[in-house]
Write an enzyme that holds these catalytic residues in place. Structure first.
Site, PDB file in Angstrom:
ATOM      1  N   HIS A  31       0.820  -1.107   0.082  1.00  0.00           N
ATOM      2  CA  HIS A  31      -0.105  -0.120  -0.063  1.00  0.00           C
ATOM      3  C   HIS A  31       0.881   1.415  -0.021  1.00  0.00           C
ATOM      4  O   HIS A  31       0.499   2.158   0.751  1.00  0.00           O
ATOM      5  CB  HIS A  31      -1.050   0.057   1.155  1.00  0.00           C
ATOM      6  CG  HIS A  31      -2.386  -1.043   1.086  1.00  0.00           C
ATOM      7  ND1 HIS A  31      -3.112  -0.362   0.279  1.00  0.00           N
ATOM      8  CD2 HIS A  31      -2.238  -2.248   1.250  1.00  0.00           C
ATOM      9  CE1 HIS A  31      -4.247  -1.393  -0.056  1.00  0.00           C
ATOM     10  NE2 HIS A  31      -3.659  -2.598   0.597  1.00  0.00           N
ATOM     11  N   ASP A  33       2.633   1.789  -3.342  1.00  0.00           N
ATOM     12  CA  ASP A  33       2.884   1.941  -4.660  1.00  0.00           C
ATOM     13  C   ASP A  33       2.159   3.291  -5.212  1.00  0.00           C
ATOM     14  O   ASP A  33       2.990   4.251  -5.732  1.00  0.00           O
ATOM     15  CB  ASP A  33       2.685   0.903  -5.558  1.00  0.00           C
ATOM     16  CG  ASP A  33       1.298   0.289  -5.658  1.00  0.00           C
ATOM     17  OD1 ASP A  33       0.460   0.745  -4.697  1.00  0.00           O
ATOM     18  OD2 ASP A  33       0.869  -0.557  -6.706  1.00  0.00           O
ATOM     19  N   GLY A 118      -8.629 -13.548  -6.803  1.00  0.00           N
ATOM     20  CA  GLY A 118      -8.912 -12.861  -5.476  1.00  0.00           C
ATOM     21  C   GLY A 118      -8.032 -13.226  -4.443  1.00  0.00           C
ATOM     22  O   GLY A 118      -8.693 -13.337  -3.352  1.00  0.00           O
ATOM     23  N   SER A 119      -7.038 -13.852  -4.857  1.00  0.00           N
ATOM     24  CA  SER A 119      -5.926 -14.284  -3.626  1.00  0.00           C
ATOM     25  C   SER A 119      -4.811 -13.288  -3.476  1.00  0.00           C
ATOM     26  O   SER A 119      -4.121 -13.471  -2.398  1.00  0.00           O
ATOM     27  CB  SER A 119      -5.228 -15.618  -4.340  1.00  0.00           C
ATOM     28  OG  SER A 119      -4.704 -14.927  -5.456  1.00  0.00           O
ATOM     29  N   SER A 122      -2.593 -11.118  -7.567  1.00  0.00           N
ATOM     30  CA  SER A 122      -2.404 -10.480  -8.815  1.00  0.00           C
ATOM     31  C   SER A 122      -2.911 -11.070 -10.135  1.00  0.00           C
ATOM     32  O   SER A 122      -2.282 -11.211 -11.224  1.00  0.00           O
ATOM     33  CB  SER A 122      -1.073  -9.833  -9.180  1.00  0.00           C
ATOM     34  OG  SER A 122      -0.950  -8.788  -8.341  1.00  0.00           O
ATOM     35  N   SER A 124      -5.454 -10.633 -11.704  1.00  0.00           N
ATOM     36  CA  SER A 124      -5.885  -9.360 -12.812  1.00  0.00           C
ATOM     37  C   SER A 124      -4.812  -8.920 -13.675  1.00  0.00           C
ATOM     38  O   SER A 124      -5.080  -8.833 -14.855  1.00  0.00           O
ATOM     39  CB  SER A 124      -6.742  -8.298 -12.145  1.00  0.00           C
ATOM     40  OG  SER A 124      -6.153  -7.822 -11.054  1.00  0.00           O
ATOM     41  N   ASP A 168       1.632  -4.273  -9.307  1.00  0.00           N
ATOM     42  CA  ASP A 168       1.225  -5.617  -9.744  1.00  0.00           C
ATOM     43  C   ASP A 168       1.514  -5.947 -11.674  1.00  0.00           C
ATOM     44  O   ASP A 168       2.115  -6.815 -11.888  1.00  0.00           O
ATOM     45  CB  ASP A 168      -0.284  -5.904  -9.851  1.00  0.00           C
ATOM     46  CG  ASP A 168      -0.788  -5.823  -8.183  1.00  0.00           C
ATOM     47  OD1 ASP A 168       0.317  -5.552  -7.411  1.00  0.00           O
ATOM     48  OD2 ASP A 168      -1.838  -5.865  -7.885  1.00  0.00           O
TER      49      ASP A 168
HETATM   50  C1  GLA Z   1      -3.132  -4.330  -4.974  1.00  0.00           C
HETATM   51  C2  GLA Z   1      -2.960  -3.166  -5.842  1.00  0.00           C
HETATM   52  C3  GLA Z   1      -1.443  -2.783  -6.028  1.00  0.00           C
HETATM   53  C4  GLA Z   1      -1.033  -2.313  -4.638  1.00  0.00           C
HETATM   54  C5  GLA Z   1      -1.355  -3.451  -3.677  1.00  0.00           C
HETATM   55  C6  GLA Z   1      -1.257  -3.135  -2.302  1.00  0.00           C
HETATM   56  O1  GLA Z   1      -2.535  -5.390  -5.235  1.00  0.00           O
HETATM   57  O2  GLA Z   1      -3.233  -3.713  -7.408  1.00  0.00           O
HETATM   58  O3  GLA Z   1      -1.384  -1.403  -6.826  1.00  0.00           O
HETATM   59  O4  GLA Z   1      -1.252  -1.157  -4.238  1.00  0.00           O
HETATM   60  O5  GLA Z   1      -2.814  -3.813  -3.911  1.00  0.00           O
HETATM   61  O6  GLA Z   1       0.239  -2.880  -1.972  1.00  0.00           O
END
Ligand code: GLA
Length: 383
Positions: A31, A33, A118-119, A122, A124, A168
């Site tokens: 949290h 980026d 949803g894990s 990443s 998506s 991500d």
């Molecule tokens: C998700 C978002 C990222 C990042 C993380 C938390 O994965 O897609 O951009 O903010 O949460 O670090």
């Protein structure tokens, strides 16, 4: 071979292309980026594979081999796909590519994704990057992977309504085998650090709690840190993002903040500082120090940023209490999802069993453990 045969079954033709883009873990830097901070992700063997061929139309057919459904996207009306469940991420990417002037062609795309949905690993971003790369490879247009990551982030922000940062998509597109990426999210400068954990191994565990409201809570956190920045600017006018503010400067200026906004900003400022220390520790092979920073990251996400929740906390703390484990924390957006743990080699099987039991007893959910390795983010094969 199996997937190639299945492609033929679904689309009735031979494919010409096989690409994949990876899911990711994040060692530390959570949290931050979207606050211009440093992050330290790495791309996984778990990935989204796309097998493809051009189909000579202006339609893109996207087939999901787990759901066994096909969505058809009209290249002349990508907007129509905004309301889709499956197919929306691909449409978003194609829409942003089109607006950026890329050439698009009709094609059949077969998706096989080993990143659990949803894990917090990443899935998506993996779908987005794989889609963009498949399209560039099918048209033969030259592309740059860093720019592709930025484009995919834009698709998620603008088409899918998730105000995510760049971590991500960057990790998925730019990841390298056996390397952690030290990424500066303000400048997009990056450095690769050997992913060498000495006598420890990285274990990824999923708390398997179906997560709800992630998007709205995620977007809410973004607003809170933007509010914090605008208040802090009264004291630190030169700061263009929270990551510009050092802990020392923050301590002098933080009297302009209070309550939750103060907590959120405190997490971001100190998490950014932890990533710098963690990068030095990893480079020096000082895994004990890295572990302490990883634990501090989780505690801050839990208490100050409030994005963990009962299950991720239970999973991380059960891990830390278990023999051989020196660190554990939640990764990704939170409110469910995965943890990473550093566990002594040779003790990992006993670790999984003990943690799985403790976690189930406390929460009623069964954790899943994945066999992971750090691999190249993007792989391309013309068939
Ligand atoms: C998700 C978002 C990222 C990042 C993380 C938390 O994965 O897609 O951009 O903010 O949460 O670090």
């Amino acid at each position: 071979m199996e997937k190639i045969r299945l492609f033929q079954e679904v689309f009735g033709q031979m494919p010409t292309l096989d690409v994949s883009a990876a899911g990711r873990i994040n060692l530390i830097g959570e949290h931050v980026d979207y606050c211009g901070g440093l992050v330290m992700p790495a791309s996984l063997n778990l990935c989204c594979r796309v097998i493809a061929r051009r189909n000579g139309t202006h339609f893109v057919n996207v087939y999901a081999d787990d759901l066994k459904v096909t969505a058809t996207l009209d290249l002349n009306d990508l907007e129509a796909a905004r309301s889709l469940g499956w197919g929306k991420y691909q449409a978003g990417v194609l829409d942003v590519m089109k607006k950026a002037g890329a050439r698009l062609v009709g094609c059949d795309l077969y998706y096989s994704c080993s990143v659990p949905f949803g894990s917090g690993l990443s899935s998506s971003a993996a779908i987005e990057v794989a889609t963009a790369v498949a399209m560039y490879e099918l048209t033969g247009e030259a592309y740059d992977l860093k720019e592709t990551a930025v484009l995919c982030q834009k698709a998620e922000n603008e088409f899918c309504g998730v105000n995510c940062g760049i971590m991500d998509q960057f990790a998925s597109a730019m990841g390298k085998k056996d390397s952690a990426i030290l990424l500066n999210c303000k400048t997009l400068a990056c450095e690769y650090i050997p992913f060498a954990l000495g006598k420890y191994e990285l274990i990824v565990a999923n708390c398997n709690k179906p997560h709800a409201l992630v998007t709205s809570k995620y977007n809410e956190r973004r607003q809170e840190v933007e509010e914090a920045l605008s208040l802090l600017k009264r004291e630190v006018p030169e700061a263009s993002c929270l990551a510009d503010i050092s802990p020392a400067r923050f301590e002098e200026a933080k009297h302009v903040l209070s309550g939750k906004i103060l907590d959120r900003a405190t997490h971001v400022v100190y998490e950014c500082a932890r990533v710098k220390e963690a990068a030095d520790a990893l480079k020096a092979g000082d895994i004990r120090s890295l572990a302490a920073l990883i634990n501090a990251s989780h505690d801050s996400l839990s208490k100050l940023y409030e994005v963990t929740g009962k299950e991720p906390d239970a999973l991380a703390y059960a891990a830390r209490e278990t023999e051989g484990c020196i660190a554990s924390r939640m990764i990704g957006a939170g409110f469910g999802g995965c943890t990473i743990s550093l566990v002594e080699k040779g003790k990992t099987e006993a670790f999984k069993e003990a943690v799985g039991k403790k976690y189930a007893k406390e929460t009623g959910y069964m954790a899943a453990f994945y066999d992971t390795s750090i691999e190249d983010g993007v792989k391309v094969k013309h068939l």
